[in-house]
Design a protein around this motif. Sequence first.
Motif, PDB file in Angstrom:
ATOM      1  N   LEU A  99      -0.392  18.030  13.010  1.00  0.00           N
ATOM      2  CA  LEU A  99       0.832  17.389  13.514  1.00  0.00           C
ATOM      3  C   LEU A  99       0.670  15.874  13.616  1.00  0.00           C
ATOM      4  CD1 LEU A  99       2.123  19.851  16.257  1.00  0.00           C
ATOM      5  CD2 LEU A  99       2.978  19.514  13.939  1.00  0.00           C
ATOM      6  N   LEU A 100      -0.501  15.417  14.065  1.00  0.00           N
ATOM      7  CA  LEU A 100      -0.750  13.971  14.129  1.00  0.00           C
ATOM      8  C   LEU A 100      -0.731  13.344  12.733  1.00  0.00           C
ATOM      9  CD1 LEU A 100      -3.522  13.728  16.869  1.00  0.00           C
ATOM     10  CD2 LEU A 100      -1.172  12.891  17.000  1.00  0.00           C
ATOM     11  N   LEU A 101      -1.291  14.049  11.766  1.00  0.00           N
ATOM     12  CA  LEU A 101      -1.273  13.539  10.396  1.00  0.00           C
ATOM     13  C   LEU A 101       0.145  13.487   9.838  1.00  0.00           C
ATOM     14  CD1 LEU A 101      -4.491  15.196   8.938  1.00  0.00           C
ATOM     15  CD2 LEU A 101      -4.081  12.750   9.251  1.00  0.00           C
ATOM     16  N   PHE A 102       0.976  14.479  10.197  1.00  0.00           N
ATOM     17  CA  PHE A 102       2.368  14.432   9.760  1.00  0.00           C
ATOM     18  C   PHE A 102       3.098  13.245  10.399  1.00  0.00           C
ATOM     19  CE2 PHE A 102       2.350  18.719   7.892  1.00  0.00           C
ATOM     20  CZ  PHE A 102       3.052  18.424   6.732  1.00  0.00           C
ATOM     21  N   ALA A 103       2.759  12.935  11.641  1.00  0.00           N
ATOM     22  CA  ALA A 103       3.321  11.731  12.258  1.00  0.00           C
ATOM     23  C   ALA A 103       2.862  10.493  11.487  1.00  0.00           C
ATOM     24  CB  ALA A 103       2.909  11.643  13.726  1.00  0.00           C
ATOM     25  N   GLY A 104       1.608  10.515  11.028  1.00  0.00           N
ATOM     26  CA  GLY A 104       1.103   9.419  10.197  1.00  0.00           C
ATOM     27  C   GLY A 104       1.853   9.305   8.881  1.00  0.00           C
ATOM     28  N   VAL A 105       2.236  10.443   8.296  1.00  0.00           N
ATOM     29  CA  VAL A 105       3.032  10.416   7.062  1.00  0.00           C
ATOM     30  C   VAL A 105       4.376   9.746   7.331  1.00  0.00           C
ATOM     31  CG1 VAL A 105       4.240  11.849   5.361  1.00  0.00           C
ATOM     32  CG2 VAL A 105       1.908  12.419   6.015  1.00  0.00           C
ATOM     33  N   GLY A 106       5.001  10.063   8.451  1.00  0.00           N
ATOM     34  CA  GLY A 106       6.262   9.420   8.803  1.00  0.00           C
ATOM     35  C   GLY A 106       6.096   7.917   8.965  1.00  0.00           C
ATOM     36  N   PHE A 107       4.998   7.526   9.601  1.00  0.00           N
ATOM     37  CA  PHE A 107       4.703   6.103   9.781  1.00  0.00           C
ATOM     38  C   PHE A 107       4.538   5.435   8.421  1.00  0.00           C
ATOM     39  CE2 PHE A 107       2.226   2.426  11.117  1.00  0.00           C
ATOM     40  CZ  PHE A 107       2.831   2.094  12.322  1.00  0.00           C
ATOM     41  N   GLU A 108       3.828   6.098   7.507  1.00  0.00           N
ATOM     42  CA  GLU A 108       3.606   5.546   6.166  1.00  0.00           C
ATOM     43  C   GLU A 108       4.910   5.476   5.365  1.00  0.00           C
ATOM     44  OE1 GLU A 108       0.627   8.215   4.780  1.00  0.00           O
ATOM     45  OE2 GLU A 108      -0.924   7.339   6.052  1.00  0.00           O
ATOM     46  N   LEU A 109       5.793   6.442   5.557  1.00  0.00           N
ATOM     47  CA  LEU A 109       7.094   6.382   4.879  1.00  0.00           C
ATOM     48  C   LEU A 109       7.899   5.176   5.364  1.00  0.00           C
ATOM     49  CD1 LEU A 109       8.123  10.152   4.764  1.00  0.00           C
ATOM     50  CD2 LEU A 109       7.563   8.673   2.823  1.00  0.00           C
ATOM     51  N   GLY A 110       7.789   4.874   6.629  1.00  0.00           N
ATOM     52  CA  GLY A 110       8.435   3.667   7.146  1.00  0.00           C
ATOM     53  C   GLY A 110       7.851   2.422   6.502  1.00  0.00           C
ATOM     54  N   LEU A 111       6.535   2.423   6.295  1.00  0.00           N
ATOM     55  CA  LEU A 111       5.874   1.305   5.623  1.00  0.00           C
ATOM     56  C   LEU A 111       6.401   1.147   4.197  1.00  0.00           C
ATOM     57  CD1 LEU A 111       3.493  -0.748   6.055  1.00  0.00           C
ATOM     58  CD2 LEU A 111       2.033   0.966   4.985  1.00  0.00           C
ATOM     59  N   VAL A 112       6.598   2.259   3.507  1.00  0.00           N
ATOM     60  CA  VAL A 112       7.126   2.224   2.134  1.00  0.00           C
ATOM     61  C   VAL A 112       8.532   1.638   2.131  1.00  0.00           C
ATOM     62  CG1 VAL A 112       7.916   3.673   0.206  1.00  0.00           C
ATOM     63  CG2 VAL A 112       5.707   4.124   1.270  1.00  0.00           C
ATOM     64  N   LEU A 113       9.377   2.083   3.058  1.00  0.00           N
ATOM     65  CA  LEU A 113      10.751   1.573   3.100  1.00  0.00           C
ATOM     66  C   LEU A 113      10.798   0.089   3.440  1.00  0.00           C
ATOM     67  CD1 LEU A 113      12.754   4.516   4.677  1.00  0.00           C
ATOM     68  CD2 LEU A 113      12.754   3.728   2.318  1.00  0.00           C
ATOM     69  N   GLU A 114       9.941  -0.314   4.366  1.00  0.00           N
ATOM     70  CA  GLU A 114       9.902  -1.743   4.696  1.00  0.00           C
ATOM     71  C   GLU A 114       9.465  -2.554   3.488  1.00  0.00           C
ATOM     72  OE1 GLU A 114       7.298  -5.035   7.094  1.00  0.00           O
ATOM     73  OE2 GLU A 114       6.891  -2.926   7.445  1.00  0.00           O
ATOM     74  N   GLY A 115       8.445  -2.079   2.788  1.00  0.00           N
ATOM     75  CA  GLY A 115       7.970  -2.776   1.600  1.00  0.00           C
ATOM     76  C   GLY A 115       9.022  -2.820   0.516  1.00  0.00           C
ATOM     77  N   ALA A 116       9.800  -1.737   0.375  1.00  0.00           N
ATOM     78  CA  ALA A 116      10.838  -1.687  -0.661  1.00  0.00           C
ATOM     79  C   ALA A 116      11.925  -2.718  -0.396  1.00  0.00           C
ATOM     80  CB  ALA A 116      11.441  -0.289  -0.730  1.00  0.00           C
ATOM     81  N   THR A 117      12.212  -2.991   0.864  1.00  0.00           N
ATOM     82  CA  THR A 117      13.248  -3.989   1.175  1.00  0.00           C
ATOM     83  C   THR A 117      12.773  -5.410   0.886  1.00  0.00           C
ATOM     84  OG1 THR A 117      12.564  -4.128   3.492  1.00  0.00           O
ATOM     85  CG2 THR A 117      14.316  -2.559   2.955  1.00  0.00           C
ATOM     86  N   GLY A 118      11.457  -5.621   0.836  1.00  0.00           N
ATOM     87  CA  GLY A 118      10.936  -6.968   0.592  1.00  0.00           C
ATOM     88  C   GLY A 118      10.389  -7.167  -0.801  1.00  0.00           C
ATOM     89  N   LEU A 119      10.674  -6.251  -1.725  1.00  0.00           N
ATOM     90  CA  LEU A 119      10.137  -6.384  -3.073  1.00  0.00           C
ATOM     91  C   LEU A 119      10.754  -7.549  -3.834  1.00  0.00           C
ATOM     92  CD1 LEU A 119       9.759  -2.687  -4.300  1.00  0.00           C
ATOM     93  CD2 LEU A 119       7.955  -4.282  -3.669  1.00  0.00           C
ATOM     94  N   GLY A 120      11.987  -7.924  -3.510  1.00  0.00           N
ATOM     95  CA  GLY A 120      12.661  -9.005  -4.219  1.00  0.00           C
ATOM     96  C   GLY A 120      11.947 -10.332  -4.078  1.00  0.00           C
ATOM     97  N   ASP A 121      11.420 -10.633  -2.887  1.00  0.00           N
ATOM     98  CA  ASP A 121      10.729 -11.910  -2.689  1.00  0.00           C
ATOM     99  C   ASP A 121       9.212 -11.734  -2.628  1.00  0.00           C
ATOM    100  OD1 ASP A 121      10.514 -10.632  -0.289  1.00  0.00           O
ATOM    101  OD2 ASP A 121      11.381 -12.251   0.924  1.00  0.00           O
ATOM    102  N   ALA A 122       8.720 -10.595  -3.042  1.00  0.00           N
ATOM    103  CA  ALA A 122       7.282 -10.270  -3.136  1.00  0.00           C
ATOM    104  C   ALA A 122       6.588 -10.151  -1.790  1.00  0.00           C
ATOM    105  CB  ALA A 122       6.550 -11.266  -4.020  1.00  0.00           C
ATOM    106  N   SER A 123       7.316 -10.238  -0.684  1.00  0.00           N
ATOM    107  CA  SER A 123       6.677 -10.086   0.620  1.00  0.00           C
ATOM    108  C   SER A 123       6.400  -8.622   0.961  1.00  0.00           C
ATOM    109  CB  SER A 123       7.547 -10.722   1.717  1.00  0.00           C
ATOM    110  OG  SER A 123       8.767  -9.988   1.850  1.00  0.00           O
ATOM    111  N   GLY A 124       7.076  -7.725   0.270  1.00  0.00           N
ATOM    112  CA  GLY A 124       6.904  -6.313   0.586  1.00  0.00           C
ATOM    113  C   GLY A 124       6.026  -5.554  -0.382  1.00  0.00           C
ATOM    114  N   VAL A 125       5.420  -6.250  -1.329  1.00  0.00           N
ATOM    115  CA  VAL A 125       4.602  -5.562  -2.341  1.00  0.00           C
ATOM    116  C   VAL A 125       3.419  -4.859  -1.698  1.00  0.00           C
ATOM    117  CG1 VAL A 125       3.138  -5.884  -4.373  1.00  0.00           C
ATOM    118  CG2 VAL A 125       5.327  -7.070  -4.219  1.00  0.00           C
TER     119      VAL A 125
END
Length: 193
Positions: free
Chosen positions: A6-32
Amino acid sequence: MFWIGLLLFAGVGFELGLVLEGATGLGDASGVAPFVIGVNLVPWTGVLAGGALWAGSEKRRGVAAGPKSPALARVESARATGDGPNHTVKLDLTVAPKGVAPYRVHTTARVNVMDLDGYKAGRTLDVSYDPQRPWKVEVAALAENAPQVPLDGAPESTRASEPPTARRRGVLPAAAIALLLGFGLYFSLYWGS
């Protein structure tokens, strides 16, 4: 293991948030960097989480198992599958414990190819079973006294099978909740900063 999953699944959710944040910043390379890190971590953490959760739920289901009791069983049907010296034999058995009405059950056994003849229909086997969970039957060996102990077959209506359990059904919702909590935690930290 269940709670680690269950803790690892919470970590997956945290990592998915990281992916979404990075995707929003791909235009200016800050989210790569967050995007690449998240995309690479999510599948591996997901596999680990699923494995830990499954192993933990299986272990929790097995903890309550009682001691095994010996019994004799009659082979109603047997079907061997596999290659090599050892085969998996799918057995339909009538289990006849002492002092308990005989019942039918499906089980499997690993059998050497040289011993397959001993698992034909009508043969008697030594088995062990869990009185609290009669569907849990393990084949011990061919019974030494098989010719002296003929067993009658039990009717199909006596078949014991594992009932669906609430704990098994609750694993997926628990994983989904942990995933959402991790996702929410990431966004509360991200939007809070």
